[in-house]
Design an enzyme around this catalytic site. Sequence first.
Site, PDB file in Angstrom:
ATOM      1  N   SER A  40       0.817  -1.222   0.000  1.00 33.86           N
ATOM      2  CA  SER A  40       0.000   0.000   0.000  1.00 33.86           C
ATOM      3  C   SER A  40       0.845   1.264   0.000  1.00 33.86           C
ATOM      4  CB  SER A  40      -0.879   0.082   1.251  1.00 33.86           C
ATOM      5  OG  SER A  40      -0.976  -1.127   1.912  1.00 33.86           O
ATOM      6  N   HIS A  65      -4.972   0.586  -3.280  1.00 30.41           N
ATOM      7  CA  HIS A  65      -4.241  -0.520  -3.890  1.00 30.41           C
ATOM      8  C   HIS A  65      -4.625  -0.534  -5.364  1.00 30.41           C
ATOM      9  CE1 HIS A  65      -4.023  -2.836   0.175  1.00 30.41           C
ATOM     10  NE2 HIS A  65      -3.722  -1.557   0.275  1.00 30.41           N
ATOM     11  N   HIS A 107      -4.938  -9.448  -0.096  1.00 30.86           N
ATOM     12  CA  HIS A 107      -4.786  -9.660   1.348  1.00 30.86           C
ATOM     13  C   HIS A 107      -5.788 -10.699   1.852  1.00 30.86           C
ATOM     14  CE1 HIS A 107      -3.149  -5.544   0.815  1.00 30.86           C
ATOM     15  NE2 HIS A 107      -2.302  -5.907   1.760  1.00 30.86           N
ATOM     16  N   TYR A 148      -7.273 -10.537   4.623  1.00 26.13           N
ATOM     17  CA  TYR A 148      -8.404  -9.866   5.281  1.00 26.13           C
ATOM     18  C   TYR A 148      -9.499  -9.457   4.296  1.00 26.13           C
ATOM     19  CZ  TYR A 148      -6.169  -5.410   3.922  1.00 26.13           C
ATOM     20  OH  TYR A 148      -5.593  -4.398   3.221  1.00 26.13           O
ATOM     21  N   GLU A 149      -9.168  -9.406   3.005  1.00 34.11           N
ATOM     22  CA  GLU A 149     -10.191  -9.056   2.013  1.00 34.11           C
ATOM     23  C   GLU A 149     -11.170 -10.209   1.797  1.00 34.11           C
ATOM     24  OE1 GLU A 149      -8.598  -6.541  -1.456  1.00 34.11           O
ATOM     25  OE2 GLU A 149      -6.791  -7.477  -0.656  1.00 34.11           O
ATOM     26  N   ALA A 190       3.665  -2.061   4.287  1.00 35.31           N
ATOM     27  CA  ALA A 190       3.564  -1.067   5.353  1.00 35.31           C
ATOM     28  C   ALA A 190       3.386  -1.844   6.650  1.00 35.31           C
ATOM     29  CB  ALA A 190       2.363  -0.167   5.103  1.00 35.31           C
ATOM     30  N   MET A 201      -0.074  -7.170   7.716  1.00 34.69           N
ATOM     31  CA  MET A 201      -1.138  -8.104   7.311  1.00 34.69           C
ATOM     32  C   MET A 201      -0.847  -8.783   5.973  1.00 34.69           C
ATOM     33  SD  MET A 201      -4.266  -5.540   8.242  1.00 34.69           S
ATOM     34  CE  MET A 201      -4.173  -4.484   9.703  1.00 34.69           C
ATOM     35  N   SER A 202       0.421  -8.910   5.627  1.00 36.75           N
ATOM     36  CA  SER A 202       0.742  -9.485   4.309  1.00 36.75           C
ATOM     37  C   SER A 202       2.072 -10.246   4.359  1.00 36.75           C
ATOM     38  CB  SER A 202       0.819  -8.363   3.268  1.00 36.75           C
ATOM     39  OG  SER A 202       1.934  -7.537   3.511  1.00 36.75           O
ATOM     40  N   ASN A 222       3.798   3.486  11.450  1.00 36.96           N
ATOM     41  CA  ASN A 222       3.264   3.933  12.743  1.00 36.96           C
ATOM     42  C   ASN A 222       3.960   3.147  13.838  1.00 36.96           C
ATOM     43  OD1 ASN A 222       1.459   1.800  11.375  1.00 36.96           O
ATOM     44  ND2 ASN A 222       1.027   1.520  13.540  1.00 36.96           N
ATOM     45  N   HIS A 237      -5.783   4.385   8.799  1.00 37.55           N
ATOM     46  CA  HIS A 237      -5.334   3.912   7.485  1.00 37.55           C
ATOM     47  C   HIS A 237      -4.733   5.076   6.684  1.00 37.55           C
ATOM     48  CE1 HIS A 237      -5.011   1.203   4.140  1.00 37.55           C
ATOM     49  NE2 HIS A 237      -5.740   1.993   3.370  1.00 37.55           N
TER      50      HIS A 237
END
Length: 274
Positions: A28, A59, A81, A83-84, A111, A209-210, A233, A246
């Site tokens: 991202s 994305h 991802h 989560y998608e 990220a 998350m990837s 972050n 986000h």
Amino acid sequence: MIEKIKKTSGYLQSQVKAKPAVGIILGSGLGGLVNSISVEKILDYNEIPAFPVSTVEGHKGKLIFGNLEGKNVVAMQGRFHYYEGYSMQEVTFPVRVMKMLGIKHLFLSNAAGGLNKAFEAGDLMIIRDHINQFPDNPLRGKNLEALGSRFPEMSEPYDKTLIAKAKKIAKENKIKVQTGVYVGSSGPTLETPAEYRHFRIIGADATGMSTVPEVITARHMNITCFGISVITNLAEPEDNDLPTTHDEVQKVAETAEPKMTLIFRKLIATLDEQ
Ligand code: HPA
């Protein structure tokens, strides 16, 4: 599955002349590297047979074939991802297709939230190892013997030679880099304070998350991997009352992106011609 991979790679081979030696997956807000590629062909994910379609804002969802630093590359601008809602097989499908196209190396960016107290937002972290905290593994189920072994060896998930070269490149170009362990988990929730603490205690320096599923699949097929996390972050569960958003993640990623792009480019330039 093998038939599906062959169908997609066959279609792509009919669209491009050059055989890619390097695969690149850009996270991202980290797609800027594609501006350095002299492009042969760009395909939207939704025009590629059997490819999932990326859904998250920011994305881009494009597959780019071209030449970068004298090497034929295939780059994914945006990834799939877990989560998608995709299965692990869908998340990692493009890596298997890229192997079929001929890649020997896979470069990945993401990220990530910084867990290591020495990190600052905007830092780059060269990934030296990972921890799989997804509730699944892309290699669960019948093993595809044509691709790799039942119990793949994972002692060097991220190539040590590439890591050493990347550190040297960073130093020569006065780019500050950290090195550390990435923990991947499903999301889409960011971590609670206790979860950030948990990940720090189990030995991770950054969380996202990837990447982990893609690297597992790549190592199964004996592709060498190199990854960089952009620390967007900081997780300071005890004293951080500013929630991570986000938007903030995307903004910091875009600011740090040129440094990451430079390291990828110069590192790709050092790869042997295939
Ligand atoms: N947690 C998980 N994924 C992330 C984070 C985070 O803090 N920042 C960017 N991706």
